[in-house]
Design a protein around this motif. Sequence first.
Motif, PDB file in Angstrom:
ATOM      1  N   LEU A 114       0.848  -1.194   0.000  1.00 34.43           N
ATOM      2  CA  LEU A 114       0.000   0.000   0.000  1.00 34.43           C
ATOM      3  C   LEU A 114       0.881   1.240   0.000  1.00 34.43           C
ATOM      4  O   LEU A 114       1.847   1.332   0.763  1.00 34.43           O
ATOM      5  CB  LEU A 114      -0.915  -0.001   1.218  1.00 34.43           C
ATOM      6  N   SER A 115       0.571   2.201  -0.863  1.00 38.60           N
ATOM      7  CA  SER A 115       1.370   3.418  -0.998  1.00 38.60           C
ATOM      8  C   SER A 115       0.920   4.500  -0.025  1.00 38.60           C
ATOM      9  O   SER A 115      -0.280   4.674   0.221  1.00 38.60           O
ATOM     10  CB  SER A 115       1.264   3.962  -2.426  1.00 38.60           C
ATOM     11  N   TRP A 116       1.910   5.221   0.478  1.00 36.81           N
ATOM     12  CA  TRP A 116       1.697   6.324   1.422  1.00 36.81           C
ATOM     13  C   TRP A 116       2.487   7.527   0.920  1.00 36.81           C
ATOM     14  O   TRP A 116       3.620   7.386   0.466  1.00 36.81           O
ATOM     15  CB  TRP A 116       2.212   5.933   2.810  1.00 36.81           C
ATOM     16  N   GLN A 117       1.891   8.690   1.023  1.00 35.67           N
ATOM     17  CA  GLN A 117       2.591   9.948   0.766  1.00 35.67           C
ATOM     18  C   GLN A 117       2.747  10.635   2.122  1.00 35.67           C
ATOM     19  O   GLN A 117       1.748  11.063   2.701  1.00 35.67           O
ATOM     20  CB  GLN A 117       1.783  10.846  -0.159  1.00 35.67           C
ATOM     21  N   ILE A 118       3.950  10.704   2.616  1.00 36.12           N
ATOM     22  CA  ILE A 118       4.214  11.380   3.886  1.00 36.12           C
ATOM     23  C   ILE A 118       4.630  12.801   3.519  1.00 36.12           C
ATOM     24  O   ILE A 118       5.757  13.049   3.097  1.00 36.12           O
ATOM     25  CB  ILE A 118       5.286  10.638   4.706  1.00 36.12           C
ATOM     26  N   THR A 119       3.683  13.716   3.627  1.00 34.54           N
ATOM     27  CA  THR A 119       3.785  15.048   3.029  1.00 34.54           C
ATOM     28  C   THR A 119       3.761  16.148   4.089  1.00 34.54           C
ATOM     29  O   THR A 119       2.693  16.485   4.614  1.00 34.54           O
ATOM     30  CB  THR A 119       2.614  15.263   2.050  1.00 34.54           C
ATOM     31  N   PRO A 120       4.907  16.726   4.400  1.00 32.96           N
ATOM     32  CA  PRO A 120       4.906  17.844   5.349  1.00 32.96           C
ATOM     33  C   PRO A 120       4.085  19.027   4.822  1.00 32.96           C
ATOM     34  O   PRO A 120       4.132  19.341   3.627  1.00 32.96           O
ATOM     35  CB  PRO A 120       6.391  18.224   5.453  1.00 32.96           C
ATOM     36  N   ARG A 121       3.360  19.649   5.710  1.00 31.51           N
ATOM     37  CA  ARG A 121       2.593  20.851   5.341  1.00 31.51           C
ATOM     38  C   ARG A 121       3.534  21.923   4.777  1.00 31.51           C
ATOM     39  O   ARG A 121       3.159  22.687   3.892  1.00 31.51           O
ATOM     40  CB  ARG A 121       1.816  21.376   6.537  1.00 31.51           C
ATOM     41  N   ALA A 122       4.761  21.948   5.276  1.00 29.79           N
ATOM     42  CA  ALA A 122       5.750  22.918   4.780  1.00 29.79           C
ATOM     43  C   ALA A 122       6.053  22.694   3.302  1.00 29.79           C
ATOM     44  O   ALA A 122       6.323  23.656   2.573  1.00 29.79           O
ATOM     45  CB  ALA A 122       7.034  22.826   5.605  1.00 29.79           C
ATOM     46  N   LEU A 123       6.010  21.459   2.844  1.00 30.92           N
ATOM     47  CA  LEU A 123       6.244  21.171   1.428  1.00 30.92           C
ATOM     48  C   LEU A 123       5.124  21.766   0.573  1.00 30.92           C
ATOM     49  O   LEU A 123       5.390  22.400  -0.454  1.00 30.92           O
ATOM     50  CB  LEU A 123       6.349  19.670   1.192  1.00 30.92           C
ATOM     51  N   ILE A 124       3.893  21.566   0.992  1.00 30.25           N
ATOM     52  CA  ILE A 124       2.749  22.110   0.243  1.00 30.25           C
ATOM     53  C   ILE A 124       2.826  23.636   0.206  1.00 30.25           C
ATOM     54  O   ILE A 124       2.630  24.253  -0.844  1.00 30.25           O
ATOM     55  CB  ILE A 124       1.410  21.637   0.847  1.00 30.25           C
ATOM     56  N   ALA A 125       3.136  24.224   1.362  1.00 31.05           N
ATOM     57  CA  ALA A 125       3.257  25.693   1.403  1.00 31.05           C
ATOM     58  C   ALA A 125       4.360  26.170   0.458  1.00 31.05           C
ATOM     59  O   ALA A 125       4.184  27.170  -0.248  1.00 31.05           O
ATOM     60  CB  ALA A 125       3.534  26.155   2.828  1.00 31.05           C
ATOM     61  N   ALA A 126       5.463  25.458   0.425  1.00 27.86           N
ATOM     62  CA  ALA A 126       6.589  25.879  -0.417  1.00 27.86           C
ATOM     63  C   ALA A 126       6.280  25.718  -1.902  1.00 27.86           C
ATOM     64  O   ALA A 126       6.595  26.600  -2.705  1.00 27.86           O
ATOM     65  CB  ALA A 126       7.843  25.091  -0.050  1.00 27.86           C
ATOM     66  N   THR A 127       5.682  24.600  -2.282  1.00 29.41           N
ATOM     67  CA  THR A 127       5.439  24.357  -3.712  1.00 29.41           C
ATOM     68  C   THR A 127       4.226  25.119  -4.242  1.00 29.41           C
ATOM     69  O   THR A 127       4.017  25.152  -5.456  1.00 29.41           O
ATOM     70  CB  THR A 127       5.286  22.853  -4.009  1.00 29.41           C
ATOM     71  N   THR A 128       3.472  25.737  -3.354  1.00 24.34           N
ATOM     72  CA  THR A 128       2.341  26.574  -3.789  1.00 24.34           C
ATOM     73  C   THR A 128       2.590  28.050  -3.459  1.00 24.34           C
ATOM     74  O   THR A 128       1.657  28.852  -3.498  1.00 24.34           O
ATOM     75  CB  THR A 128       1.018  26.100  -3.145  1.00 24.34           C
ATOM     76  N   ASP A 129       3.829  28.377  -3.166  1.00 23.98           N
ATOM     77  CA  ASP A 129       4.205  29.765  -2.870  1.00 23.98           C
ATOM     78  C   ASP A 129       3.803  30.647  -4.049  1.00 23.98           C
ATOM     79  O   ASP A 129       4.058  30.288  -5.206  1.00 23.98           O
ATOM     80  CB  ASP A 129       5.726  29.834  -2.647  1.00 23.98           C
ATOM     81  N   PRO A 130       3.178  31.803  -3.792  1.00 27.22           N
ATOM     82  CA  PRO A 130       2.826  32.705  -4.895  1.00 27.22           C
ATOM     83  C   PRO A 130       4.046  33.193  -5.681  1.00 27.22           C
ATOM     84  O   PRO A 130       3.929  33.545  -6.853  1.00 27.22           O
ATOM     85  CB  PRO A 130       2.130  33.887  -4.205  1.00 27.22           C
ATOM     86  N   ASP A 131       5.204  33.190  -5.042  1.00 29.93           N
ATOM     87  CA  ASP A 131       6.447  33.505  -5.734  1.00 29.93           C
ATOM     88  C   ASP A 131       6.828  32.251  -6.523  1.00 29.93           C
ATOM     89  O   ASP A 131       7.339  31.277  -5.978  1.00 29.93           O
ATOM     90  CB  ASP A 131       7.531  33.869  -4.718  1.00 29.93           C
ATOM     91  N   ARG A 132       6.544  32.252  -7.820  1.00 33.27           N
ATOM     92  CA  ARG A 132       6.713  31.050  -8.641  1.00 33.27           C
ATOM     93  C   ARG A 132       8.154  30.558  -8.676  1.00 33.27           C
ATOM     94  O   ARG A 132       8.417  29.353  -8.768  1.00 33.27           O
ATOM     95  CB  ARG A 132       6.193  31.291 -10.070  1.00 33.27           C
ATOM     96  N   ALA A 133       9.124  31.464  -8.585  1.00 35.12           N
ATOM     97  CA  ALA A 133      10.530  31.061  -8.556  1.00 35.12           C
ATOM     98  C   ALA A 133      10.836  30.291  -7.270  1.00 35.12           C
ATOM     99  O   ALA A 133      11.535  29.270  -7.293  1.00 35.12           O
ATOM    100  CB  ALA A 133      11.449  32.270  -8.704  1.00 35.12           C
ATOM    101  N   ALA A 134      10.297  30.767  -6.145  1.00 33.56           N
ATOM    102  CA  ALA A 134      10.487  30.076  -4.863  1.00 33.56           C
ATOM    103  C   ALA A 134       9.820  28.702  -4.897  1.00 33.56           C
ATOM    104  O   ALA A 134      10.387  27.707  -4.433  1.00 33.56           O
ATOM    105  CB  ALA A 134       9.931  30.918  -3.724  1.00 33.56           C
ATOM    106  N   ALA A 135       8.610  28.645  -5.459  1.00 31.93           N
ATOM    107  CA  ALA A 135       7.890  27.377  -5.563  1.00 31.93           C
ATOM    108  C   ALA A 135       8.669  26.386  -6.423  1.00 31.93           C
ATOM    109  O   ALA A 135       8.775  25.201  -6.083  1.00 31.93           O
ATOM    110  CB  ALA A 135       6.486  27.601  -6.137  1.00 31.93           C
ATOM    111  N   LYS A 136       9.232  26.867  -7.514  1.00 34.12           N
ATOM    112  CA  LYS A 136       9.997  25.972  -8.392  1.00 34.12           C
ATOM    113  C   LYS A 136      11.252  25.467  -7.708  1.00 34.12           C
ATOM    114  O   LYS A 136      11.603  24.291  -7.845  1.00 34.12           O
ATOM    115  CB  LYS A 136      10.350  26.666  -9.707  1.00 34.12           C
TER     116      LYS A 136
END
Length: 159
Positions: A114-136
């Motif tokens: 069974l697959s699990w995604q262990i995803t820190p909230r900090a990762l989501i915040a970083a990859t959805t940062d409005p600053d697209r360069a920071a997100a990338k």
Amino acid sequence: MVSKNTICLWYDGDALDAAEFYAKTFPDSKVGAAQRAPGDYPAGKEGDVLTVDFTVMGIPCLGLNGGPEFQHSEAFSFQVATDDQAETDRLWNAIVGNGGQESQCGWCKDKWGLSWQITPRALIAATTDPDRAAAKRAFDAMMEMKKIDIATIEAARRG
């Protein structure tokens, strides 16, 4: 009361073992009733555990000991939002250390496949940062990881 929607997960004879592992590993998880087969069936004998009711982080599940015909795949996974590195490490290490295997970008598999995604909230915040360069930058850092390292993600986000 039976939930109106329950996730049914197929196992090869070890649904109860899986449910007990999930209950001890994840918060708001527990094992309910195990139903024994009233007669022989293709994957087992009368009296074997046929199904087990369990809850994983508040989500009702049914483990079905259906036999070896069907395997879990990455097409289904539990995504677990973690609050910090300690929680990320604890859950990742519990899954991988109990016969599981690492994958990429925060994904791992337990010993039942069974697959699990262990995803820190900090990762989501970083990859959805409005600053697209920071997100990338954060996204690119994640793409190089197996278990997510929050400090590395945050450093990449800052540039």
